[in-house]
Scaffold this active site. Structure first.
Site, short mmCIF file in Angstrom:
data_model
loop_
_atom_site.label_atom_id
_atom_site.label_comp_id
_atom_site.label_asym_id
_atom_site.label_seq_id
_atom_site.Cartn_x
_atom_site.Cartn_y
_atom_site.Cartn_z
N HIS A 124 1.66 4.47 -3.10
CA HIS A 124 1.75 5.93 -3.10
C HIS A 124 2.95 6.41 -3.89
O HIS A 124 2.88 7.40 -4.63
CB HIS A 124 1.85 6.44 -1.66
CG HIS A 124 0.56 6.38 -0.90
ND1 HIS A 124 -0.59 7.03 -1.29
CD2 HIS A 124 0.23 5.74 0.26
CE1 HIS A 124 -1.55 6.81 -0.42
NE2 HIS A 124 -1.09 6.02 0.53
N HIS A 144 0.84 -1.20 0.00
CA HIS A 144 0.00 0.00 0.00
C HIS A 144 0.87 1.25 0.00
O HIS A 144 0.63 2.19 -0.77
CB HIS A 144 -0.91 -0.02 1.23
CG HIS A 144 -1.74 1.21 1.40
ND1 HIS A 144 -3.09 1.25 1.05
CD2 HIS A 144 -1.44 2.45 1.87
CE1 HIS A 144 -3.56 2.46 1.31
NE2 HIS A 144 -2.58 3.20 1.81
N GLU A 145 1.89 1.26 0.84
CA GLU A 145 2.79 2.41 0.88
C GLU A 145 3.56 2.57 -0.42
O GLU A 145 3.76 3.68 -0.91
CB GLU A 145 3.75 2.27 2.06
CG GLU A 145 3.09 2.19 3.42
CD GLU A 145 2.14 3.33 3.70
OE1 GLU A 145 2.47 4.48 3.36
OE2 GLU A 145 1.05 3.08 4.24
N GLU A 199 -6.13 6.70 -1.31
CA GLU A 199 -6.09 5.52 -0.45
C GLU A 199 -6.72 4.31 -1.15
O GLU A 199 -6.25 3.18 -1.00
CB GLU A 199 -6.81 5.80 0.87
CG GLU A 199 -6.09 6.78 1.78
CD GLU A 199 -4.70 6.29 2.15
OE1 GLU A 199 -4.57 5.15 2.61
OE2 GLU A 199 -3.75 7.07 2.00
#
Length: 338
Positions: free
Chosen positions: A189, A185-186, A234
């Site tokens: 970004h 997930h990070e 997100e």
């Protein structure tokens, strides 16, 4: 968004303007001066024990030539275009973000953390390297920081090498596979270059409060647009987590645990029941009054509600877009042989 001095690095309602977090709540605190550290327990002196608590197989597929737009959420695309249309946003952001602020951010976040490497917390290092390989992105530095608040966030400042920070309580809460989904997930970004727009828009918002007269109105308008974009971003990065986990239940389990889990109850949590909870939320908010309450509830949040994120990732895992991406992927074993 309240005006926050960059030197304090303590936020009660909104994330750090230069970071992204994988959390279910907007109450983020990661300043070393604001944390109440957990008292070390017997036989819990090595994070490695928690990381290996429930080992899982590595990802089986890797994506070559993966582009951010291949998995970017439509709302992310739409709101990114809106941010790009703001005149002078890039130039103003670069002018306002000075080297002092940059050094404060870097030193605050890495000064009391442990840098992960092949020789330091090697299991975490492997999880990060695998996730980066799957998403076809260079792995950033990874730090582990002592904190009782389960959280992970990414920092990208002024073109410097980005890094990801993971809190120890998050490591204790999740399985290996779930922790890798958080790292993915990070990485999402970074893959989508979210740092540029979040940094510049937030600095512009903070600066607008100091403008006499209409400054506050300008800042309020940017604040709403920024939060709208953040929530969409997100959703995009939850998709990146799924591309690495390659199992929607893993990602949904992370969201469920962040919403209401703890290590002692982890084995009693049920992903299917959490998805049914998400569907019940949709039904409850389908009426005109429910729709109004739902929008009021989420309008000032930087993250979508956990149940909505779970429902979104469940639906995308069933979509043709996701299946098409899986068909493009290659087995990691065959790549290693080549």
């Amino acid at each position: 968004m309240a005006s926050v001095p960059l030197s304090s690095l303590c936020f009660s309602q909104t994330p750090n303007p230069l970071c992204f977090s994988f959390v279910a709540s907007d109450n983020l605190r990661f300043s070393s001066s604001s944390l109440r550290f957990l008292t070390p327990k017997k036989n819990r002196t090595r994070i490695r024990v928690s990381v290996c608590r429930a080992a899982s197989p590595s990802p089986s597929l890797v994506f070559r030539n993966l582009d951010a737009d291949d998995f970017r959420h439509p709302l992310d695309k739409q709101n990114t275009l809106i941010l790009r249309a703001i005149p002078g946003l890039n130039q103003l952001g670069k002018a306002l973000l000075g080297t002092v602020a940059e050094q404060v951010m870097l030193l605050e976040n890495i000064g009391t953390s442990v840098l992960v490497s092949k020789d330091q917390l090697s299991d975490l290092h492997r999880l990060m390297m695998e996730a980066a390989e799957v998403l076809n992105i260079e792995a950033p530095d990874l730090y582990v920081r002592q904190s009782p608040v389960p959280n992970a966030y990414t920092l990208a400042v002024s073109g410097k090498r980005p890094f990801v920070v993971v809190h120890t309580s998050l490591v204790e809460l999740l399985t290996q596979k779930e922790l890798q989904a958080v790292l993915a997930h990070e990485l999402g970004h970074l893959k989508c270059d979210h740092g540029v727009w979040l940094t510049y828009a937030n600095i512009l918002t903070l600066g607008a409060y100091s403008v006499p007269g209409l400054g506050a109105l300008i800042a309020q308008s940017l604040e709403e647009q920024l939060f709208r974009w953040l929530r969409a971003a997100e959703l995009t990065c939850d998709r990146a987590a799924l591309l690495v986990a390659q199992d929607p239940k893993v990602v949904i389990s992370v969201l469920m645990k962040l919403a209401g889990g703890c290590p002692s109850m982890a084995d009693q949590l049920n992903v299917d029941a959490f998805l049914e909870q998400a569907r019940s939320y949709d039904r409850a908010s389908s009426s005109p009054v429910g729709w109004y309450i739902r929008n009021a509830q989420t309008r000032q949040l930087s993250h979508p509600l956990p149940v909505l994120r779970a429902r979104e990732i469940d639906e995308w895992s069933r979509s043709q877009d996701y299946r098409s991406l899986l068909k493009r992927a290659l087995p990691i074993n065959s790549l290693q042989k080549v």
